[in-house]
Design a protein around this motif. Sequence first.
Motif, short mmCIF file in Angstrom:
data_model
loop_
_atom_site.label_atom_id
_atom_site.label_comp_id
_atom_site.label_asym_id
_atom_site.label_seq_id
_atom_site.Cartn_x
_atom_site.Cartn_y
_atom_site.Cartn_z
N TYR B 217 71.58 79.93 63.05
CA TYR B 217 72.05 81.29 63.33
C TYR B 217 70.99 82.32 63.00
O TYR B 217 70.16 82.13 62.13
CB TYR B 217 73.28 81.62 62.45
N LEU B 238 78.46 85.07 67.49
CA LEU B 238 79.37 83.97 67.20
C LEU B 238 80.47 84.38 66.24
O LEU B 238 81.60 83.93 66.35
CB LEU B 238 78.58 82.78 66.61
N ARG B 283 81.72 79.59 59.90
CA ARG B 283 82.25 79.30 61.23
C ARG B 283 83.57 79.98 61.53
O ARG B 283 83.83 80.35 62.65
CB ARG B 283 82.39 77.79 61.41
#
Lengths: 268, 702
Positions: B217, B238, B283
């Motif tokens: 990332y 994301l 996440r």
Amino acid sequence: MFQANSMTLITGSADQTAKLWNVETGAQLFTFNFDSPARSVDFAVGDKLAVITTDPFMELNSAIHVKRIARDPADQGGESVLILKGPQGRINRAVWGPLNRTIISAGEDAIVRIWDTETGKLLKESDKETGHKKTITSLAKAADGSHFLTGSLDKSAKLWDARTLELIKTYVTERPVNAVTMSPLLDHVVLGGGQDASAVTTTDHRAGKFEAKFFDKILQEEIGGVKGHFGPINALAFNPDGKSFSSGGEDGYVRLHHFDPDYFNIKI
Amino acid sequence: MGDVLIMNEIDATANRLGIDLLQVDLDSIQLPPGEDLGIISDDEDVYEDDDQEVESGFGNIIVVDNLPVVPKEKFEKLEGVIKEDGLWMPVDPETQKSLGYCFIEYNTPQEAELAKEKTNGYKLDRAHIFAVNMFDDFDKFMKVPDEWAPPEHKPYTPGENLQKWLTDEKARDQFVIRSGTDTEVLWNDARHLKPEPVYKRSYWTESFVQWSPLGTYLATVHRQGAAVWGGANTFNRLMRYAHPQVKLIDFSPGEKYLVTYSSHEPSNPRDANRVVINIFDVRTGKVMRDFKGSADEFAVGGTGGVAGVSWPVFRWGGGKDKYFAKLGKNMISVYETESFTLIDKKSLKVENVMDFSWSPTDPIISLFVPELGGGNQPARVSLVQIPSKEELRQKNLFSVSDCKMYWQSSGDYLAVKVDRYTKTKKSTYTGFELFRIKERDIPIEVLELDNKNDKIIAFAWEPKGHRFAVIHGDSPRPDISFYSMRTAQHAGRVSKLTTLKGKQANALFWSPSGRFIVLAGLKGFNGQLEFYNVDELETMATAEHFMATDVEWDPTGRYVATAVTSVHEMENGFNIWSFNGKLLYRTLKDHFFQFLWRPRPPSFLTPEKEEEIAKNLKKYSKKYEAEDQDVSMQLSEQEREKRRSLKNEWEKKISEWKRLHEEEKMERQMLRDGEASDEEEEYEAKEVEVEEVLDVTEEVEE
């Protein structure tokens, strides 16, 4: 600026005058008076006209003055044939275009302008996107007047067509450009500059780092540099025979450089 | 992309007006009250997600149940307990007693929520415990169907391959740069001697960017919080993490968690700043744990960083993001990530602990306790096993003024730099305690430099190796010494390999695969670089990147990037060098802020496979050499083509100008009154003899 026959010299000064001098004797021939400092001067083809720019001063805007130059100094008058106003900020350079039909000006507002000498109208302006981004400090004409080079504080120099104002070449360097000149002999362009003394915060331990940078005019690539000045370079000029050049700098020195025979054989 | 377009317009307008956007203080702009000029604030986005239930209009009412049923006379007494305006206690019309519940209205839903939290479960007396609920919740609970229906099955949509960049055919590495308002990710294409763009965005971040430790990332920081971006071929957002006024971020080494930090001015200026730290699951974006407190609690030991706090406050260890620990007053608080609570529900108590450090690979903490009581209690360094908290090894050190711990990257060795007072206590000299972690009983060796009084300027372990380098000395040109923890002659003892004398260096940069090192002279040395081969103990190249401020090896150890950031006004930009000191290309970028290589995850190859590849390197390299040859031939062909076309264009221009010049010849002559002095290119230098009368004297003869 010298006349074509190098007999008369015209100078512009912050004392708000421009003067004509006899080169041989050094005598003053005539004084033009203005209301603000005179900066850039240029003789027209045929030397019958001269263009003089004045700085913005107090409430006055900057302006471009065209004066008639008499053959005989005794007949010289001070009236302007034409006065052009308009650009914002200081005009750093104004020169005659081919056949004196146009005047080309460049200055603080980073725009190159072409004016019609007969009507005084603005004919062309350089494009903001592709043109310079900061003050244009210097301008040098090619010997035949077909193209000219501008140098700017935006760390680049640009080559323009004098008739169409088409942007032909751009030369990129690492330091703001104060002076530009073109070799009359080879396809070389020289840029001189350096950071303003007031903006420098680190002392450069490499004395003499300020360079006059040579670029290949056509390929836009840097060929090399000539070191020696230890302050920003403010003026550059080639000897008309193309075999030497001089540079003047903030450090108070004027340096004359003569080229080695190797210089004339440079190939990238 | 809507944001980007609008920014371009703003840029264009600013340019036209001559305004430098970077100079404008956006925070000082005040909109008229109640006006938002139709601009949707970014903040609203974040808040909208939370407040979805407030549409009913009853969101600020709570229902308090389980009140005692009382006759009218006792109303006031009961109301006295729940005293609030907007209270309505319904009464049974027949019995004239309260029904046992009441409604209370607040000014805002937030106040109602707060009241509900605070009063739910309040014990009025043994028989009456308040059951408080939001009015709207009743609606929600009434809607629950009586029969359980299995949740809808959403079809599986595979996410993007976030590791796609590792499969680049040309095995290139990426890096991110920030200059001006732009952030760009580029491929380092060393064969073509220039970077190849991947993705570029203006105003991508509000302050800085940071890669996650395995490179998956790219994190950006904004006023409302942080965000991470990634993807297969481009960078999509994301996940977002809300944390107003976040200043610093830190990833856990396995990229599972993101720690964010902010510091806020206290209401009482004499108090310390208030610190807020959040730990998010990367996440899902969920907050796993937060820490709030005064800056004093977080700024213990170590050197002060931003607002007195040394970042990162939480240090990760134990592999697989298992533990994180914080230095406290007389304790080290170690948390585990199963439950995000302290191990054994309490911190590790260590009186006067000053600093600690995790092993990069094992769950071991090294800690340092300084000298106490004017020498009565000596300083000590301890190794503690987590989670057992068992002390594995300990050493007392005498006359210590300061101490710094350096772990080797594979956790094999720990070097402790110890500054000791001389007998007169007027000056210090330095030595090293070297711990061999993986050997039985963890033997410790003491190392002193040849010249004990030399000051240590830098120390660095060879990554994955057995050597370390030290810059030492007082003079403007210090020495650099290399040592090895195991040489052929002395397997169990540290020995010196060599000392390089009088180097212009103050920083060490080992290649991530070891064997090579860049000895750099930054700051005062203005960018001296020496590329040194430690296997052969010889210099490969010396070079200079004038005024370089940063040096960073790429994650494979093939290339070195040196950069000049906006700390300096001029010459901003970066250079890419080969590992042995050859300059490959340089890029100039004004207002240059950051250069960061994209990290790679560790190799999946087993050590045996790696050995096999090293043995057969010649076979593999033939293929790549052929490819390189092709590309370089292509390059020079391209170069030649380009030059040819430039020259042709120029020739065309010249002939055009010549033609015009010829046409204008007549007119020019007229301007010069008939003088055909067109050959001004060949100027004539005439030597003119001028007689000048210097002086006239008369001699009179007497």
